[in-house]
Scaffold this motif. Structure first.
Motif, PDB file in Angstrom:
ATOM      1  N   GLU A   4       5.552  91.801  37.488  1.00 33.01           N
ATOM      2  CA  GLU A   4       4.911  90.890  36.539  1.00 33.01           C
ATOM      3  C   GLU A   4       5.320  91.282  35.130  1.00 33.01           C
ATOM      4  O   GLU A   4       5.445  92.459  34.818  1.00 33.01           O
ATOM      5  N   ASP A   5       5.480  90.270  34.273  1.00 33.02           N
ATOM      6  CA  ASP A   5       5.712  90.551  32.863  1.00 33.02           C
ATOM      7  C   ASP A   5       4.401  90.963  32.230  1.00 33.02           C
ATOM      8  O   ASP A   5       3.366  90.331  32.459  1.00 33.02           O
ATOM      9  N   GLY A   6       4.440  92.042  31.467  1.00 30.77           N
ATOM     10  CA  GLY A   6       3.247  92.540  30.799  1.00 30.77           C
ATOM     11  C   GLY A   6       3.528  92.821  29.341  1.00 30.77           C
ATOM     12  O   GLY A   6       4.609  92.534  28.826  1.00 30.77           O
TER      13      GLY A   6
ATOM     14  N   LYS B 127       6.167  96.064  40.777  1.00 31.58           N
ATOM     15  CA  LYS B 127       5.220  96.316  41.853  1.00 31.58           C
ATOM     16  C   LYS B 127       5.909  96.407  43.211  1.00 31.58           C
ATOM     17  O   LYS B 127       5.373  97.008  44.137  1.00 31.58           O
TER      18      LYS B 127
ATOM     19  N   ASP C 220       0.589  98.961  44.161  1.00 33.39           N
ATOM     20  CA  ASP C 220      -0.125  98.409  43.022  1.00 33.39           C
ATOM     21  C   ASP C 220      -1.182  99.416  42.588  1.00 33.39           C
ATOM     22  O   ASP C 220      -2.109  99.710  43.339  1.00 33.39           O
TER      23      ASP C 220
END
Length: 152
Positions: free
Chosen positions: A98-100, A107, A115
């Motif tokens: 995921e882009d954060g 992940k 996770d």
């Protein structure tokens, strides 16, 4: 004199408690889970440990190693035209995430999903055996470097 003895005794007790806590944390069970909906894994996951799988096409080449939660290594040679390690691994579907706020939060690596929010483990990114100082999505490919992900 009594205060010095008390401080030494407290220090000794604290050291024993810390050692016991470290021993207990390293002997816990491994909840490494495989995500059945993740992209198919490369064939190297069933290969003998010494085998290396070569993937991709391009003029840039680098070594990539995946170490799962049980310590099993899977080795790849990646060929690409991409400029960053993250771009190359995403293109070959070896990583997903995921882009954060700090870039790509990986992940899934080679079909294995961990996770931190669910199982307290994460994929750590390394360059030449040292913890990376940048994210996989901003790390430029350098010839001769070995890039790896390890479950921690």
């Amino acid at each position: 004199m009594k205060k010095t003895r008390l401080l030494k005794a407290l220090s000794l007790i604290l050291c024993i408690v810390l050692i016991a806590a470290m021993a207990l944390s390293t002997t816990g069970c491994d909840d490494n889970k495989v995500n059945p909906t993740a992209a198919p894994t490369a064939s190297a996951t069933e290969a003998p440990e010494s085998e290396v799988t070569e993937l991709g096409k391009g003029s840039k080449k680098f070594d990539f190693t995946v170490t799962d939660g049980e310590g099993k290594e899977t080795k790849f040679i990646i060929n690409t035209e991409k400029t960053t390690v993250g771009e190359a691994l995403l293109e070959l579907e070896l990583i997903a995430g995921e882009d954060g706020a700090y870039g790509l939060y990986v992940k899934t690596v080679n079909g294995i999903t961990v996770d931190y929010d669910k199982d307290g483990k994460y994929w750590a990114f390394y360059v030449d055996g040292e913890y990376a100082m940048s994210g996989v999505d901003t790390t430029e490919i350098e010839e001769g470097k070995v890039y790896s992900f390890k479950v921690e």
